[in-house]
Every structure is written in C-alpha cells, then in structure tokens.
Motif scaffolding. Sequence first.
Motif, PDB file in Angstrom:
ATOM      1  N   UNK A 322       0.823  -1.217   0.000  1.00 44.22           N
ATOM      2  CA  UNK A 322       0.000   0.000   0.000  1.00 44.22           C
ATOM      3  C   UNK A 322       0.852   1.260   0.000  1.00 44.22           C
ATOM      4  N   UNK A 323       2.088   1.129   0.463  1.00 45.11           N
ATOM      5  CA  UNK A 323       2.917   2.306   0.680  1.00 45.11           C
ATOM      6  C   UNK A 323       3.416   2.925  -0.626  1.00 45.11           C
ATOM      7  N   UNK A 324       3.878   2.078  -1.548  1.00 45.06           N
ATOM      8  CA  UNK A 324       4.456   2.620  -2.782  1.00 45.06           C
ATOM      9  C   UNK A 324       5.742   3.356  -2.470  1.00 45.06           C
ATOM     10  N   UNK A 325       5.825   4.615  -2.896  1.00 50.33           N
ATOM     11  CA  UNK A 325       7.014   5.428  -2.638  1.00 50.33           C
ATOM     12  C   UNK A 325       6.722   6.577  -1.685  1.00 50.33           C
ATOM     13  N   UNK A 326       5.642   6.469  -0.934  1.00 52.54           N
ATOM     14  CA  UNK A 326       5.251   7.535   0.000  1.00 52.54           C
ATOM     15  C   UNK A 326       5.868   7.271   1.365  1.00 52.54           C
ATOM     16  N   UNK A 327       6.952   7.973   1.681  1.00 56.06           N
ATOM     17  CA  UNK A 327       7.683   7.740   2.929  1.00 56.06           C
ATOM     18  C   UNK A 327       6.826   8.053   4.157  1.00 56.06           C
ATOM     19  N   UNK A 328       6.076   9.170   4.118  1.00 56.79           N
ATOM     20  CA  UNK A 328       5.268   9.559   5.269  1.00 56.79           C
ATOM     21  C   UNK A 328       4.165   8.540   5.534  1.00 56.79           C
ATOM     22  N   UNK A 329       3.484   8.106   4.461  1.00 52.73           N
ATOM     23  CA  UNK A 329       2.441   7.090   4.603  1.00 52.73           C
ATOM     24  C   UNK A 329       3.050   5.773   5.077  1.00 52.73           C
ATOM     25  N   UNK A 330       4.215   5.442   4.546  1.00 51.81           N
ATOM     26  CA  UNK A 330       4.884   4.201   4.938  1.00 51.81           C
ATOM     27  C   UNK A 330       5.207   4.174   6.416  1.00 51.81           C
ATOM     28  N   UNK A 331       5.737   5.282   6.924  1.00 51.26           N
ATOM     29  CA  UNK A 331       6.080   5.353   8.348  1.00 51.26           C
ATOM     30  C   UNK A 331       4.841   5.156   9.212  1.00 51.26           C
ATOM     31  N   UNK A 332       3.738   5.793   8.823  1.00 55.30           N
ATOM     32  CA  UNK A 332       2.498   5.685   9.602  1.00 55.30           C
ATOM     33  C   UNK A 332       1.959   4.259   9.597  1.00 55.30           C
ATOM     34  N   UNK A 333       1.953   3.619   8.422  1.00 60.31           N
ATOM     35  CA  UNK A 333       1.429   2.251   8.334  1.00 60.31           C
ATOM     36  C   UNK A 333       2.299   1.263   9.113  1.00 60.31           C
ATOM     37  N   UNK A 334       3.605   1.458   9.075  1.00 61.51           N
ATOM     38  CA  UNK A 334       4.495   0.571   9.833  1.00 61.51           C
ATOM     39  C   UNK A 334       4.247   0.696  11.334  1.00 61.51           C
ATOM     40  N   UNK A 335       4.012   1.903  11.800  1.00 63.94           N
ATOM     41  CA  UNK A 335       3.716   2.113  13.222  1.00 63.94           C
ATOM     42  C   UNK A 335       2.400   1.446  13.616  1.00 63.94           C
TER      43      UNK A 335
END
Length: 436
Positions: A322-335
Amino acid sequence: MNAVVISVLVMLILSLMRMNVVFSLLIASLVGGWIVNLGLSKTVESFSEGLGNSAEVALSYALLGGFAIAISKTGLPNAIVHVIIKIVGKQGEEKRTQYSKALVLLFILLMSCFSQNLIPIHIAFIPILIPPLLHVLNELQVDRRLIASIITFGLITPYMWLPTGFGAIFHDIVQSNMAQGGLVVAKSDIPKAMFLPSLGMIVGLLLAFFTYRKPRTYKQVKLESEGTSSFQRRGVWFAVIAVIVALTVQLALDSMIFGAFAGIVVIYLSGCIRLAESDRLLTEGMRMMAFIGFVMLSASGFANVLKRTGHIEKLVEQAASLIGHHAALGALLMLIVGLLITMGIGSSFSTVPIIATIFVPLCVKLGLSPLATIAIIGAAGALGDAGSPASDSTLGPTSGLNVDGQHHHIWDTCVPTFIHYNIPVIIFAWIAAIVL
C-alpha cells in the motif's frame, strides 16, 4: 481478511465487553485458526506449544507474589507508608493536600522508572508498595486511573529511551534485528532516534495528569495484610537485606525465579515469618500474581497461533504494497502494524524481531535515514505495550491497584493507558521518521 487483524480486534472487543482476558485470548486464537483454515486440532496444538514460551515468566511472577507477601509481613511496606504519612501530614488546607498528592505521585513515578534501570526488578515492586499506599491514595481521593498511567509510563519509557537495565536489552534487540535485516547501526544512535517517541510518552503522562485531576472517591477496604506487620527495626532491616539479596541473585543468574526465591529464603531465615505459616503465605502471594501468569501464558499461546497462520508476515507485506514510494504514509502504516502486533501478543520485546527484518528493507527503499528507521522500528515495537490487556505493563498496575476489587483491568488500566500513550507515541514517532 487478515487473521492477525481480525483476531486482535476480537480479543480487544471481548475484553472491552468485560470478558475475562484469558477467555478473550482463547476465543481470539480459535478465530485466527478458523480464518486460515488451520483446523481445530492444529490451532489447539499451536496454542499449547506456545504456552511453554512463557512458563518461566509465569513462575517468576508467582514467586514474586510470594516474595511480596513475605516482604509485607516484615513491616517494610507499612514502615514506608508510615514515613509518607508523617511527611504528608493530616489533610487540612487545600495547598497541603495538593502538596501531599504531588509527593505520593512523585514517589510512585520514581519507583516505576527505577524498576527498569537503577533497580531492575520490573513489576515486582508493585505488589509490595502499591497495596499499602492505597489507604493514603483513598484519603487524598486520587484517581487510580492516574496511578495506572504513572506506573505504565515508568515501565515503558525508560526502556524505550535509556540504554540501561531493561533498556539495554531492548536496544540490543533493536540493533541485532536491524543488522539481520541488512542495516548496521551503532547502539549510541538508538537513544537519539528514540528521543521523540519517548517525548510522546511524556506528553501522554502530562495529559493523564490533566484528564484525571478531579478527586475520585473509593471505599476504604481493610486489606488482610494490614495491621499484621510490626515496625520492629529487625524485620525492616531483614526486608531490606532480602531485597538486596534478591536483586543481586537476579542480576548474577539472570533469573527472576531464583532472585525471588533467594529473597524469600532470607526472610524465612530471619524468623520474621514462622515456618508453620510459610506455606499459606507463599500460596497467598502466588494467588495474588496468578492472574498475570495465566494471561502471559495465554498471550504466548495466542502469539504462537498468529505466527502459525503466516498472516503476520502477510500483514507487513500488505502494508508495504500500500505504501508505494510515500515515505510519510509508509512510516504511519508501519507504526500501526507494530501497534496491532504488540496489542495482540503483549510483548514489545517479542514484536521487534517479527517486524524488523521486513521493515528495514522497506525503510531503505523509501529513502529513510538510519535514525528514522530506528525510530520507526523501536516505536512500532513499543506501541501497544501500553493498553494491551496481555502486557505486563498493564497487568502489573492492575495487580496492585485492584487488591480491594475497585479497579477494573480493561477500563481503568488498559483504556486510559492506550489513549494517553499510544496516540502521542504514534504522532511523535511519525514526526521522527520525517525529520530525522
């Protein structure tokens, strides 16, 4: 449907409906096995195999309960309360009452923090000190939800940030598992990266002081141990010696079981407790901490079922897709993924190895710095430790605050700590991932 998400939600919903936490974990395990067609027999087998992983922890808590009761019979906790009452004085002026509250709360906060590093006894101090203090807290009309929040803060924040005591173990787990994932970091970088997530815990504690500032009335219930302990110096000194011996043995052998056992032996040899009543007292203490032991055993079985489903890895992979290349979204989803896993298995120390090997390559792919990666993995592991019905960071406070039956584990410990800590930590860890 992801078995991990559904199972954890089932466990949380049943717990919020005031179902016993052990039963909630059992049902959630069956639901997880059913979702992936694991079959009833394999689900039960997986759950049973997982029980062995926490057998040592369960026995440790049982013996710590016996040690706590033995300590209470020496008069040490009553002596501490006596000193506090002398300092606090009688209630009179409003300023005096506020000063008294601040003093008692500061004492509990310091003891909670020290239990993780300076004197690494973890939750063993709770059944020793909190029950005798309840009388004072009731007189001051302190909301026990605030006390639960203070203790949980002290049990979690030091290991998140400080590289000593349990923090040294947590930081070592983070470092070694990140290395296995392909990113070697220095241990000295971990406190720097975990500063902002830890600041989220501090903000949550300040909010708890505001939320639970109003007086709350409790019935004064005479506990069985009250009035039975004398204040002879001999008993108090032997109690202090027993604590030192227990701590020394625990650190030397890396075993809470033999540490508690050594402390109990010292008290028995001191003559403060008659041999004839030793069996009854030890049984009473074990019963006091049995709830924690049973929940930890059940949580370990539940965690093993979740691992057997294969959906923990799938959950992480789904989040990655779901993250793709979106670092901010990726950080939130990982948390959020870390929060879900820790809420289910109840152990931040066990969550890091599960998530690190997949999160590290993902963070590198998103272009996140090593410090940002540490912040995400460390915070994702710690998230859920506050608020999880199966975590010793919530079970411990409940064991001390509910000795008179006036403090509910879910609604008075888990819900307040979840709201006040997990939300700020997610926010501050997310900021850390962006700015570091």
